[in-house]
Write a protein that holds these residues in place. Sequence first.
Motif, short mmCIF file in Angstrom:
data_model
loop_
_atom_site.label_atom_id
_atom_site.label_comp_id
_atom_site.label_asym_id
_atom_site.label_seq_id
_atom_site.Cartn_x
_atom_site.Cartn_y
_atom_site.Cartn_z
N GLY A 429 1.88 -10.56 5.19
CA GLY A 429 0.72 -9.79 4.75
C GLY A 429 0.63 -8.45 5.44
O GLY A 429 0.26 -7.44 4.83
N MET A 430 0.95 -8.42 6.73
CA MET A 430 0.92 -7.17 7.50
C MET A 430 1.84 -6.13 6.88
O MET A 430 1.46 -4.95 6.71
CB MET A 430 1.34 -7.46 8.94
N LEU A 431 3.05 -6.52 6.50
CA LEU A 431 4.01 -5.57 5.94
C LEU A 431 3.60 -5.13 4.54
O LEU A 431 3.79 -3.96 4.16
CB LEU A 431 5.41 -6.18 5.94
N LEU A 432 3.02 -6.04 3.76
CA LEU A 432 2.51 -5.64 2.45
C LEU A 432 1.39 -4.63 2.61
O LEU A 432 1.32 -3.64 1.86
CB LEU A 432 2.02 -6.87 1.68
N ALA A 433 0.52 -4.85 3.57
CA ALA A 433 -0.58 -3.90 3.80
C ALA A 433 -0.04 -2.53 4.21
O ALA A 433 -0.53 -1.50 3.73
CB ALA A 433 -1.51 -4.44 4.89
N ALA A 434 0.97 -2.51 5.08
CA ALA A 434 1.54 -1.24 5.51
C ALA A 434 2.14 -0.48 4.33
O ALA A 434 1.93 0.73 4.17
CB ALA A 434 2.60 -1.49 6.58
N ARG A 435 2.87 -1.20 3.47
CA ARG A 435 3.46 -0.54 2.31
C ARG A 435 2.38 -0.02 1.35
O ARG A 435 2.51 1.07 0.78
CB ARG A 435 4.40 -1.49 1.58
N THR A 436 1.33 -0.82 1.18
CA THR A 436 0.28 -0.41 0.25
C THR A 436 -0.44 0.84 0.75
O THR A 436 -0.68 1.79 -0.02
CB THR A 436 -0.73 -1.55 0.05
N LEU A 437 -0.79 0.88 2.03
CA LEU A 437 -1.46 2.06 2.58
C LEU A 437 -0.57 3.29 2.45
O LEU A 437 -1.03 4.37 2.07
CB LEU A 437 -1.82 1.83 4.05
N ALA A 438 0.71 3.13 2.77
CA ALA A 438 1.64 4.26 2.68
C ALA A 438 1.79 4.72 1.23
O ALA A 438 1.85 5.94 0.95
CB ALA A 438 3.00 3.88 3.27
N ALA A 439 1.83 3.78 0.30
CA ALA A 439 1.98 4.13 -1.11
C ALA A 439 0.75 4.87 -1.63
O ALA A 439 0.86 5.84 -2.40
CB ALA A 439 2.23 2.86 -1.94
N VAL A 440 -0.44 4.41 -1.23
CA VAL A 440 -1.66 5.10 -1.63
C VAL A 440 -1.68 6.52 -1.05
O VAL A 440 -2.03 7.49 -1.74
CB VAL A 440 -2.91 4.31 -1.18
N ALA A 441 -1.29 6.63 0.21
CA ALA A 441 -1.24 7.96 0.82
C ALA A 441 -0.28 8.87 0.08
O ALA A 441 -0.58 10.05 -0.17
CB ALA A 441 -0.83 7.83 2.29
N TRP A 442 0.89 8.35 -0.30
CA TRP A 442 1.86 9.14 -1.06
C TRP A 442 1.22 9.68 -2.34
O TRP A 442 1.32 10.87 -2.64
CB TRP A 442 3.07 8.27 -1.40
N ASP A 443 0.57 8.80 -3.08
CA ASP A 443 -0.02 9.22 -4.35
C ASP A 443 -1.09 10.29 -4.15
O ASP A 443 -1.20 11.23 -4.94
CB ASP A 443 -0.63 8.02 -5.07
N LEU A 444 -1.88 10.16 -3.10
CA LEU A 444 -2.94 11.14 -2.86
C LEU A 444 -2.38 12.48 -2.39
O LEU A 444 -2.86 13.54 -2.81
CB LEU A 444 -3.94 10.59 -1.84
N PHE A 445 -1.38 12.44 -1.54
CA PHE A 445 -0.74 13.69 -1.12
C PHE A 445 -0.17 14.45 -2.31
O PHE A 445 -0.20 15.68 -2.37
CB PHE A 445 0.38 13.42 -0.10
#
Length: 490
Positions: A429-445
């Motif tokens: 779950g920790m790694l899925l959360a990390a990927r999700t946060l990074a992916a959301v940040a990518w989309d917003l940037f």
Amino acid sequence: MTHLQVSGMAVVLAQVVCLGSAAIAAAAEPLDKAAMLRTIEARADETWRAALDLWEWAEPGYQETRSAERLAVILEARGFRVTRGVADIPTAFVATFGRGEPVLGILAEYDALPGLSQQAVPERRPREGGGYGHACGHHLFGAASVAAALAVADALESGALAGTVKLYGTPAEEGGSAKVFMARAGLFEGVDAVLHWHPADRNAAGDPTNMARVAAKFRFHGRSAHAAASPELGRSALDGVELMNHAAQLLREHTPDRTRIHHVITSGGGAPNVVPDFAEVFYYVRHPDAAVARDLYRRLLLCAEGAATATETELEIEYLGGTHNIVPNDTLARVSLRNLRELVDIRYDDLEREFAQRLQDTLERPRPLEDIANVHDESGQTSSGSTDVGDVSWLVPTTGVDVATWVPGTPAHSWQAVAAGGTTIGRQGMLLAARTLAAVAWDLFRDPETIAAARAELERRLAGTEYRYQPLLELGQPPPLDYRKAPGGE
């Protein structure tokens, strides 16, 4: 490391190595989104070791000295500019990478809860010598958020993204409200959006809200005497606490719907034949509307004052402040929900499934294990919990996700949550959360229009209420750095 095994050795801070960063820094081409997410997998073992260190240390709010430093050193080694001790909180920090706009913040928590020490086994077995446990999974929260920030930094350094990422090390979420003090200090000014996540027993996203909360400790000071030989000479501080508690019980009948009032007696005397000259009770008041929560606290004060008058004791109040309800942001929630659905990949192997089934035997309301592969939309819901993320959301467009780091049906703040959080169930779950946060940040940037729309939505929501944000703090109130210490000592 075999699955479900917990490391028994803390990693020395000076030896932190961020795997994969050298190769990334030397990359000739900018990273794409998939490549950025692969950097999280490249650092997975290092991230897990950090999470296990926090799990083993299990430090309470405002006392997370080693935990905060463990995460700060990882970021510093990667080139983040780290400012420690922000907002007059020794264990709070802000780590910054990049420059210019947009500016995205990622929240990281790392405090543990009292009375929930537990080994990573599927039966109740407290760890030797430990009184605290990560029953809300903040060890995973902190480690995953740092991993996401590192991945975003890789993309910024490669030239794939432009702007600034800030990792906020936020201690004492469990009742200490550090983010409120950090918000008051202006640490979120100039930030365009804030991302967060939370461990849970299922995967979920959307734009839910929650409960505002006010917290305070009520201390009654009386006069001791022999409870049998001269009771008339005593003035019982415990009577003050008990009378206040009774008044609070009567108050419940006359409060608005969704009100929650709960307490714990933290000190009540040492011997039944001695009239207690000191007693303390710790209260939370909750409601989905911060203005209502504030007024409910006013009424609770009347209960305390009346109890002190009736028992001829002196009343001392330590107001710990409060947290606001989360302001939902549908614009950002759509981005986080989409990414979580695209990335969810949690699967239990045979050992994990056996562990999960044994743990479920201890649960009141277990749910199918297959639910770990689903993502629930929580849009429009109101949870009964509280978090100081709420205060951030009144200032900056904010979005978050829940990720299944616990076995389905596991309640937060339970020994079962601590147990799963120390195994590879928590790691997934920790790694899925990390990927999700990074992916959301990518989309917003990559999409400044979404950031602008999120800001417009926040302003629209706030304009629709007469209430104007102000921290639920007293004027000049310092952070309650000792709130997890017992009265009269550690």
